[in-house]
Design an enzyme around this catalytic site. Structure first.
Site, PDB file in Angstrom:
ATOM      1  N   LYS A 286       0.957  -1.210  -0.117  1.00 55.55           N
ATOM      2  CA  LYS A 286       0.002   0.060   0.106  1.00 55.55           C
ATOM      3  C   LYS A 286       0.988   1.447   0.181  1.00 55.55           C
ATOM      4  CE  LYS A 286      -4.025  -1.740   2.719  1.00 55.55           C
ATOM      5  NZ  LYS A 286      -4.851  -1.737   1.670  1.00 55.55           N
ATOM      6  N   ARG A 360     -10.242 -11.574   2.194  1.00 54.91           N
ATOM      7  CA  ARG A 360     -10.908 -12.704   1.500  1.00 54.91           C
ATOM      8  C   ARG A 360     -10.335 -13.954   1.475  1.00 54.91           C
ATOM      9  NH1 ARG A 360     -11.490  -9.427  -4.108  1.00 54.91           N
ATOM     10  NH2 ARG A 360     -11.171  -7.811  -2.635  1.00 54.91           N
TER      11      ARG A 360
END
Ligand code: BES
Ligand code: MN
Ligand code: ZN
Length: 507
Positions: A286, A360
């Site tokens: 990020k 996920r």
């Protein structure tokens, strides 16, 4: 946390550092209330000032009148009585408690809103009006003064408020208010717990220490916990959780909580919470700006843990299981790489296109593990996608699932608690966005509908149960404070789930 108590007393006889009086904006009511103030205050200059007050929503006036036991009096506007609702009570109550806190008060009293006005107002204040009013006032005050102050070394900056008193001059009402406050005490303590876990930095909360906090709460509140370490996670074949944790020195944990374990006749609900204690993005790293916020990427886990604690304290008649896959998502020589193919708990495979879509990947293992409990319903909570924040901002949690009736019930709980949820579609067309040519599914779906493609991924790993996915990325992490949610971790999910579990009709 502050103690919430109901008491039989009035504006004059309540002993507190600050007493608050709610004022309605309606002309006739307002006149009556000012006349009553005049009678109880015996302080002309204070009454004179009070008369300039209008009673508009969020309007406040601080007075120092003679003739009452409290040191200060705060007038707080509630607006027009026909527009009153529980959320307005929470906000007004938060204003009272925050004003008291700002003057370093130890106690704050709130005079109950005018009973005659509430009786006439015909607004929906819940099934049991005074219990709901007490609960809302308690929640607003307690949640409003929350502060993550454990690392502030100067006492000057620490909270002083210890007690919130709701004053009622009627025994029956006071009893009902007291009932509401008892519930507020439990759900707010659980929300504080969740907020503390979220706001704690990642050098305090990592998978093993998160598990220790759960164990401590479980001992106090008598629910069951089991914690799987890395070896066990590997043995069980939770390839997703294992892969995400690979780049970290801090090993993963899989935490299992259980309330009413072994009660065969109770329906089973499994809650699953994303427990990424820090999300750097992994190899698909990020940008640096604001990355520290990602210490809160375990907000789903915090909500589940808080809910387990509250459910145990309230003795909710449901077999409730909480599952938390806990890990960091870091970079290192051993880290998971884009292109890797993983095998999950249920044997299905996923291709990692982006290591930053790690939530996920770990939820896939937990959702398939949930099958072991043969649950009626599984609800997962996760700070899953930035796309959900883009879609709904901070005022609604994204909801997806496979059963409309139970989603509708959750929506009602969302309105009631004001932890609102908004449904997004799961049309089959979205599925092709996550097709992989070398594995059963790919972990990212490209630019569009990111919150939905994440849910489509999760759907591949659920069992034969009703399922709701809640994307709390926007509602769990706030960069600015709201009325009774300070900036930082909101603890969202605790009040929502407890309300839902209390009202749930399994159909
Ligand atoms: N934890 C983040 C999602 C997130 C973003 C939560 C902002 C709260 C605030 C999640 O793991 C993530 O990084 N998601 C990616 C997915 C993408 C790579 C498909 C995202 O949303 O950018
Ligand atoms: Mn991520
Ligand atoms: Zn994440």
């Amino acid at each position: 946390m502050v103690t919430l108590t109901a008491q039989r007393s009035t504006l004059r006889t309540t002993r507190a550092d600050l007493i608050a009086q709610f004022i309605f904006e309606d002309n006739d009511v307002f006149k009556k209330q000012i006349a009553e103030l005049k009678a109880s205050l015996k302080d002309i200059s204070a009454v004179f000032k009070a008369a300039t007050f209008r009673g508009k929503e969020q309007e406040t006036l601080l007075l120092y009148p003679k003739g009452i036991l409290a040191k200060r009096l705060l007038l707080v506007g509630l607006g027009k009585s026909e527009k009153l609702n529980l959320e307005k009570l929470r906000r007004a109550s938060a204003t009272c408690a925050k004003t008291a806190q700002a003057s370093k008060a130890k106690s704050v009293g709130l005079v109950e809103p005018d009973a005659a006005v509430l009786a006439k107002a015909r607004v929906d204040l819940g099934e049991n009006q005074w219990e709901s009013v007490g609960k809302a006032l308690g929640e607003g005050a307690a949640l409003g003064v929350y502060k993550f102050d454990k690392y502030l070394t100067s006492t000057e900056n620490k909270n002083t408020l210890k007690q919130v008193i709701i004053a009622s001059n009627d025994v029956k009402r006071s009893k009902q208010v007291s009932k509401g406050l008892k519930q507020a005490q439990v759900v707010c303590e659980a929300t504080y717990f969740a907020r503390d876990l979220e706001n704690a930095p990642a050098n305090e909360i990592y998978p093993a220490s998160l598990a220790r906090r759960v164990i401590a709460s479980a001992r106090r509140n008598k629910f069951r916990v089991r914690v799987f370490d890395k070896k066990k996670i590997k043995q069980l074949g939770m390839g997703g959780l294992l892969a995400v944790s690979q780049g970290s020195v801090n090993p993963p944990r899989f935490i299992i909580m259980e309330h009413n374990a072994g009660k065969m006749r109770m329906p089973t609900v499994v809650l699953v919470g994303k427990g990424v204690t820090f999300d750097s993005g992994g190899i698909s790293i990020k940008p640096a700006g604001g990355m520290g916020e990602m210490k809160m990427d375990m907000s789903g886990a915090a909500a589940v843990i808080g809910t387990m604690q509250a459910a145990a304290q309230l003795k909710l008649p449901v077999h409730l299981v909480g599952l938390v896959p806990g890990t960091e998502n870091l970079l290192g020589g051993a880290a998971m790489k884009p292109g890797d193919v993983l095998t999950h708990y249920n044997g299905k495979t996923s291709e990692v296109d982006n290591t930053d879509a790690e939530g996920r990947i770990i939820l896939a293992d937990a959702l398939s593990y949930a099958t072991r409990y043969k649950p009626e319903l599984v609800i997962d909570l996760a700070t899953l996608t930035g796309a959900c924040v883009v879609a709904l901002g901070h005022y609604a949690t994204g909801m997806m699932g496979n059963d409309q009736d139970v989603m509708d019930q959750l929506k009602v709980s969302g309105e009631r608690t004001y932890e609102r949820v908004w449904q997004l579609p799961m049309y089959e067309e979205y599925e092709k966005l996550i097709k992989s040519s070398i594995a059963d599914v790919k972990n990212v779906g490209g630019r569009w509908a990111g919150a939905i493609t994440a849910a489509m991924f999760l759907k591949k790993f659920i069992g034969d149960y009703k399922w709701i996915h809640l994307d709390i990325a926007g509602t769990a992490i706030l960069d600015e404070s709201l009325d009774y949610i300070p900036k930082g971790g909101s603890g969202v999910g605790v009040r929502l789930l407890i309300d839902f579990l209390k009202h749930w009709k399994k159909g």
